[in-house]
Write an enzyme that holds these catalytic residues in place. Sequence first.
Site, PDB file in Angstrom:
ATOM      1  N   ASP A  60       0.765  -1.222  -0.021  1.00  0.00           N
ATOM      2  CA  ASP A  60      -0.050  -0.041   0.128  1.00  0.00           C
ATOM      3  C   ASP A  60       0.837   1.353   0.045  1.00  0.00           C
ATOM      4  O   ASP A  60       1.788   1.434   0.894  1.00  0.00           O
ATOM      5  CB  ASP A  60      -0.848  -0.129   1.294  1.00  0.00           C
ATOM      6  CG  ASP A  60      -1.811   1.126   1.136  1.00  0.00           C
ATOM      7  OD1 ASP A  60      -1.700   2.221   0.508  1.00  0.00           O
ATOM      8  OD2 ASP A  60      -2.790   1.000   1.798  1.00  0.00           O
ATOM      9  N   ILE A  61       0.799   2.256  -1.083  1.00  0.00           N
ATOM     10  CA  ILE A  61       1.825   3.133  -1.238  1.00  0.00           C
ATOM     11  C   ILE A  61       1.793   4.053   0.038  1.00  0.00           C
ATOM     12  O   ILE A  61       2.896   4.635   0.257  1.00  0.00           O
ATOM     13  CB  ILE A  61       1.587   4.058  -2.797  1.00  0.00           C
ATOM     14  CG1 ILE A  61       2.850   4.546  -2.917  1.00  0.00           C
ATOM     15  CG2 ILE A  61       0.471   4.977  -2.311  1.00  0.00           C
ATOM     16  CD1 ILE A  61       2.792   4.882  -4.353  1.00  0.00           C
ATOM     17  N   TYR A  74      -8.672   5.137 -14.806  1.00  0.00           N
ATOM     18  CA  TYR A  74      -8.483   5.581 -16.335  1.00  0.00           C
ATOM     19  C   TYR A  74      -8.273   4.686 -17.448  1.00  0.00           C
ATOM     20  O   TYR A  74      -7.925   4.906 -18.541  1.00  0.00           O
ATOM     21  CB  TYR A  74      -7.171   6.571 -16.171  1.00  0.00           C
ATOM     22  CG  TYR A  74      -7.726   8.024 -15.670  1.00  0.00           C
ATOM     23  CD1 TYR A  74      -9.019   8.241 -15.177  1.00  0.00           C
ATOM     24  CD2 TYR A  74      -6.905   9.034 -15.449  1.00  0.00           C
ATOM     25  CE1 TYR A  74      -9.089   9.558 -14.691  1.00  0.00           C
ATOM     26  CE2 TYR A  74      -7.113  10.239 -15.010  1.00  0.00           C
ATOM     27  CZ  TYR A  74      -8.178  10.531 -14.398  1.00  0.00           C
ATOM     28  OH  TYR A  74      -8.704  11.797 -14.002  1.00  0.00           O
ATOM     29  N   ASN A 106      -6.345  13.502 -10.479  1.00  0.00           N
ATOM     30  CA  ASN A 106      -7.153  13.718 -11.425  1.00  0.00           C
ATOM     31  C   ASN A 106      -6.679  15.504 -11.705  1.00  0.00           C
ATOM     32  O   ASN A 106      -6.262  16.216 -10.933  1.00  0.00           O
ATOM     33  CB  ASN A 106      -8.678  13.871 -11.519  1.00  0.00           C
ATOM     34  CG  ASN A 106      -9.281  14.362 -10.424  1.00  0.00           C
ATOM     35  OD1 ASN A 106      -9.228  15.725  -9.887  1.00  0.00           O
ATOM     36  ND2 ASN A 106      -9.907  13.471  -9.323  1.00  0.00           N
ATOM     37  N   GLY A 113      -5.903   2.109 -13.166  1.00  0.00           N
ATOM     38  CA  GLY A 113      -7.365   1.766 -12.567  1.00  0.00           C
ATOM     39  C   GLY A 113      -8.468   2.554 -13.153  1.00  0.00           C
ATOM     40  O   GLY A 113      -8.862   2.230 -14.287  1.00  0.00           O
ATOM     41  N   SER A 117      -2.728   5.678 -14.143  1.00  0.00           N
ATOM     42  CA  SER A 117      -3.819   5.401 -15.343  1.00  0.00           C
ATOM     43  C   SER A 117      -4.382   3.891 -15.433  1.00  0.00           C
ATOM     44  O   SER A 117      -5.124   3.763 -16.182  1.00  0.00           O
ATOM     45  CB  SER A 117      -3.350   5.711 -16.629  1.00  0.00           C
ATOM     46  OG  SER A 117      -3.297   7.411 -16.695  1.00  0.00           O
ATOM     47  N   GLY A 130      -9.656   5.594  -5.586  1.00  0.00           N
ATOM     48  CA  GLY A 130      -8.266   4.751  -5.864  1.00  0.00           C
ATOM     49  C   GLY A 130      -7.328   5.220  -4.911  1.00  0.00           C
ATOM     50  O   GLY A 130      -7.503   5.523  -3.773  1.00  0.00           O
ATOM     51  N   VAL A 131      -6.039   5.298  -5.695  1.00  0.00           N
ATOM     52  CA  VAL A 131      -4.982   5.514  -4.679  1.00  0.00           C
ATOM     53  C   VAL A 131      -5.022   7.017  -4.312  1.00  0.00           C
ATOM     54  O   VAL A 131      -4.272   7.521  -3.284  1.00  0.00           O
ATOM     55  CB  VAL A 131      -3.478   5.380  -5.659  1.00  0.00           C
ATOM     56  CG1 VAL A 131      -3.564   6.244  -6.635  1.00  0.00           C
ATOM     57  CG2 VAL A 131      -2.412   5.128  -4.643  1.00  0.00           C
ATOM     58  N   ASP A 132      -5.699   8.053  -4.975  1.00  0.00           N
ATOM     59  CA  ASP A 132      -5.598   9.300  -4.664  1.00  0.00           C
ATOM     60  C   ASP A 132      -6.340   9.274  -3.457  1.00  0.00           C
ATOM     61  O   ASP A 132      -6.292  10.160  -2.537  1.00  0.00           O
ATOM     62  CB  ASP A 132      -6.580  10.042  -6.084  1.00  0.00           C
ATOM     63  CG  ASP A 132      -6.435  11.489  -5.851  1.00  0.00           C
ATOM     64  OD1 ASP A 132      -5.692  12.143  -4.840  1.00  0.00           O
ATOM     65  OD2 ASP A 132      -7.281  12.245  -6.745  1.00  0.00           O
TER      66      ASP A 132
HETATM   67  N1  AR6 Z   1      -1.244   1.791  -3.228  1.00  0.00           N
HETATM   68  C1  AR6 Z   1      -0.722   1.396  -4.432  1.00  0.00           C
HETATM   69  N2  AR6 Z   1      -1.481   1.151  -5.482  1.00  0.00           N
HETATM   70  C2  AR6 Z   1      -2.654   1.440  -5.536  1.00  0.00           C
HETATM   71  C3  AR6 Z   1      -3.396   1.990  -4.075  1.00  0.00           C
HETATM   72  C4  AR6 Z   1      -2.559   1.955  -3.192  1.00  0.00           C
HETATM   73  N3  AR6 Z   1      -3.156   2.186  -1.882  1.00  0.00           N
HETATM   74  N4  AR6 Z   1      -4.848   2.089  -4.458  1.00  0.00           N
HETATM   75  C5  AR6 Z   1      -4.849   1.697  -5.849  1.00  0.00           C
HETATM   76  N5  AR6 Z   1      -3.737   1.536  -6.548  1.00  0.00           N
HETATM   77  P1  AR6 Z   1      -6.117   4.498 -10.098  1.00  0.00           P
HETATM   78  P2  AR6 Z   1      -5.974   6.095 -12.331  1.00  0.00           P
HETATM   79  C6  AR6 Z   1      -3.381   1.227  -7.849  1.00  0.00           C
HETATM   80  O1  AR6 Z   1      -7.758   4.360 -10.188  1.00  0.00           O
HETATM   81  O2  AR6 Z   1      -6.088   4.866 -13.088  1.00  0.00           O
HETATM   82  C7  AR6 Z   1      -8.926   8.785  -8.967  1.00  0.00           C
HETATM   83  O3  AR6 Z   1     -10.308   8.710  -8.598  1.00  0.00           O
HETATM   84  C8  AR6 Z   1      -4.379   0.623  -8.776  1.00  0.00           C
HETATM   85  O4  AR6 Z   1      -4.576  -1.018  -8.304  1.00  0.00           O
HETATM   86  O5  AR6 Z   1      -6.248   4.966  -8.344  1.00  0.00           O
HETATM   87  O6  AR6 Z   1      -4.737   7.062 -12.659  1.00  0.00           O
HETATM   88  C9  AR6 Z   1      -8.196   9.803  -9.585  1.00  0.00           C
HETATM   89  O7  AR6 Z   1      -8.930  11.282  -8.557  1.00  0.00           O
HETATM   90  C10 AR6 Z   1      -4.003   0.894 -10.001  1.00  0.00           C
HETATM   91  O8  AR6 Z   1      -3.129  -0.230 -10.543  1.00  0.00           O
HETATM   92  O9  AR6 Z   1      -5.778   5.759 -10.477  1.00  0.00           O
HETATM   93  C11 AR6 Z   1      -8.511  10.126 -10.762  1.00  0.00           C
HETATM   94  O10 AR6 Z   1     -10.006  10.537 -11.019  1.00  0.00           O
HETATM   95  C12 AR6 Z   1      -3.213   2.153  -9.840  1.00  0.00           C
HETATM   96  O11 AR6 Z   1      -2.983   2.303  -8.409  1.00  0.00           O
HETATM   97  C13 AR6 Z   1      -8.460   8.665 -11.287  1.00  0.00           C
HETATM   98  O12 AR6 Z   1      -8.879   7.935 -10.182  1.00  0.00           O
HETATM   99  C14 AR6 Z   1      -4.100   3.580 -10.294  1.00  0.00           C
HETATM  100  O13 AR6 Z   1      -5.438   3.396 -10.089  1.00  0.00           O
HETATM  101  C15 AR6 Z   1      -7.140   8.406 -11.679  1.00  0.00           C
HETATM  102  O14 AR6 Z   1      -7.159   6.894 -12.198  1.00  0.00           O
END
Ligand code: AR6
Length: 176
Positions: free
Chosen positions: A14-15, A125, A28, A123, A121, A36-38
């Site tokens: 978990d980052i 995206y 975003n 997840g 991107s 997600g991670v944000d």
């Molecule tokens: N630690 C590490 N990796 C993670 C974690 C974590 N805690 N949580 C998710 N991931 P995403 P995107 C991975 O959707 O595709 C947001 O709503 C996840 O499994 O977080 O760039 C933003 O506000 C995936 O492999 O980001 C934007 O609106 C990766 O992180 C949008 O989502 C990215 O998934 C950005 O979408």
Amino acid sequence: MARISDRLTVIQEDIVELKVDAIVNAANSTLLGGGGVDDSIHRAAGPGLLEECKGLKGCATGEAKITKGYCLPAKWVIHTVGPIWQRGQKGEDGLLASCYRESLELAGEYAIKTIAFPAISTGAYNFPSERAAGIAVSEIAKFLQENGLPEKVFLVCFNKETCRHLQEAVLGIIKV
Ligand code: AR6
């Protein structure tokens, strides 16, 4: 300077828990939080992060901005906005490469020695994971070859498939 293979590591974590100088947020363009991670980063950092982000006035796709890490173990958060996958017709590859490059450039400016990236991107995206892994690894490797900082880059995966794609991409770079 250490070899690329010693400076680039794939880890499943978990980052938000990583004790590194900087973690990268897959944000975003509003920089005001999301899913997600944000969401995980904002929750773990606490309200100070959102307050600082409000002052940044957003961020364009492919660019990066830096804030403090607040309650995170990481000192800094580098926020970058990945491209939304649109069947590869909208320059997504170049924009994703730019996310990694701009984040690493900021890291260099702030003397950041250790940095961790999520799979930007891949997840919400919807960027295809294998293709994204290849772009991430080749862009990071290129940067590390040309720069001494950051010393160490972690590619953080959250699921097994992403881990496999990132590990395969790293092996491909090391063989060359
Ligand atoms: N630690 C590490 N990796 C993670 C974690 C974590 N805690 N949580 C998710 N991931 P995403 P995107 C991975 O959707 O595709 C947001 O709503 C996840 O499994 O977080 O760039 C933003 O506000 C995936 O492999 O980001 C934007 O609106 C990766 O992180 C949008 O989502 C990215 O998934 C950005 O979408």
